[in-house]
Each structure stands twice: as C-alpha cells, then as structure tokens.
Design an enzyme around this catalytic site. Structure first.
Site, PDB file in Angstrom:
ATOM      1  N   ASP A 133      48.511  44.407  42.939  1.00 30.57           N
ATOM      2  CA  ASP A 133      47.435  43.481  42.626  1.00 30.57           C
ATOM      3  C   ASP A 133      47.001  43.717  41.186  1.00 30.57           C
ATOM      4  O   ASP A 133      46.540  44.805  40.836  1.00 30.57           O
ATOM      5  CB  ASP A 133      46.256  43.707  43.578  1.00 30.57           C
TER       6      ASP A 133
ATOM      7  N   TYR B 101      41.548  43.149  34.088  1.00 29.42           N
ATOM      8  CA  TYR B 101      41.636  44.596  34.288  1.00 29.42           C
ATOM      9  C   TYR B 101      42.125  45.291  33.020  1.00 29.42           C
ATOM     10  O   TYR B 101      42.007  46.504  32.890  1.00 29.42           O
ATOM     11  CB  TYR B 101      42.592  44.940  35.432  1.00 29.42           C
TER      12      TYR B 101
ATOM     13  N   LYS C 154      45.702  37.089  38.635  1.00 28.63           N
ATOM     14  CA  LYS C 154      44.581  36.167  38.759  1.00 28.63           C
ATOM     15  C   LYS C 154      44.318  35.425  37.455  1.00 28.63           C
ATOM     16  O   LYS C 154      44.362  36.016  36.383  1.00 28.63           O
ATOM     17  CB  LYS C 154      43.335  36.933  39.182  1.00 28.63           C
TER      18      LYS C 154
ATOM     19  N   HIS D 100      40.384  34.016  39.825  1.00 24.15           N
ATOM     20  CA  HIS D 100      39.753  35.327  39.943  1.00 24.15           C
ATOM     21  C   HIS D 100      38.380  35.262  40.599  1.00 24.15           C
ATOM     22  O   HIS D 100      38.061  36.092  41.442  1.00 24.15           O
ATOM     23  CB  HIS D 100      39.642  36.009  38.584  1.00 24.15           C
TER      24      HIS D 100
END
Length: 142
Positions: free
Chosen positions: A44, A49, A77, A110
């Site tokens: 994921d 991030y 995402k 997201h």
C-alpha cells in the site's frame, strides 16, 4: 482461511499487505525487500507518504533478483490536490514513474474530498486553514 479477495475484475488482492505510511525515510526499500522475502505480495503506497521511490526500488530489486516476476499487488492513491479531471492521468503517470512500475493494481482517491490543486502537499490559506477544492469527486473518475 482465505488469503485473498477476488475483485470484480477477477484480480486477486492479498488480504495482508505492507503499508508504507509513516515509514522512516531511508528504510522503506529494505522493508519492502524483507516483506517480499517473507512472502508479502501486497503493498500500500501513496504519493503523500513521500516514499514511493523507495518502495519502487525495493520491488525493482526483487524483480531483478527473480524473486517476483510481474511484481506484487500494488495500491497507490490519487493525491487530493489532483482531483480535477485534467490532472488525474498525469498524477497517475507520475506515481508510476516514481514507483518505477508500468502498472498499478488499484488506484484509489486518497480522501473523500479534494484540496486546492497544486503541488503543495497540504494547501493552506494565510490563516493556516486547509483550502478545499470545488471539484465534484464524481467527475474525477469519468
């Protein structure tokens, strides 16, 4: 016990995966490689991030070693500042380039709301308040 869920496309998504959120910079490549060695086939990721390059590097190294062929099940995402319809394809292509992959198995929005378009991760106004987008998220995926 089931180890995957079959999606409507027929793809099989492993139920257990490695999330890369809040992973320490400089440690994601090794974590992804160790996870693949331990049998993980689901990762994921997300642009926000700020570690997709490291995740992609770990996957690429395991592909080069022959440990995995196509690569594992990859989720990423669409960043909430790219929900405007003309920005979606470029954002996806950017994610693919960062991950050094030619595919994503699942590409999600997201968050259920968008923010002001642009490259700022968390756009705020002069008072420090988040700046929402007027984009209709139903049009994002047309």
């Amino acid at each position: 016990m089931a180890t995957y869920v079959q999606l409507s496309t027929g793809a099989k998504m492993p139920l257990v995966g490695l999330g890369t959120w809040k992973s320490s910079a400089g440690q994601v490549t090794a974590a992804v490689m160790a996870a693949i060695d331990a049998g993980y086939h689901h990762f994921d990721c997300a642009y926000v991030y700020q570690n997709e390059n490291e995740a992609g590097e770990g996957i690429q190294q395991k592909i080069k070693e022959g440990v995995v062929k196509r690569g594992p099940f990859i989720i990423s995402k669409l960043r909430y500042t790219f929900y405007e319809k003309p920005l979606v394809k470029g954002a996806c292509q950017n994610t693919l380039a960062i991950l050094k992959l030619h595919y994503l198995d699942l590409y999600l929005m997201h968050w259920p709301l968008g923010f002001k378009a642009g490259h700022e991760l968390f756009p705020t106004d002069d008072k420090g308040m988040s700046v929402p987008s007027n984009t209709d998220i139903l049009q994002t995926w047309e």
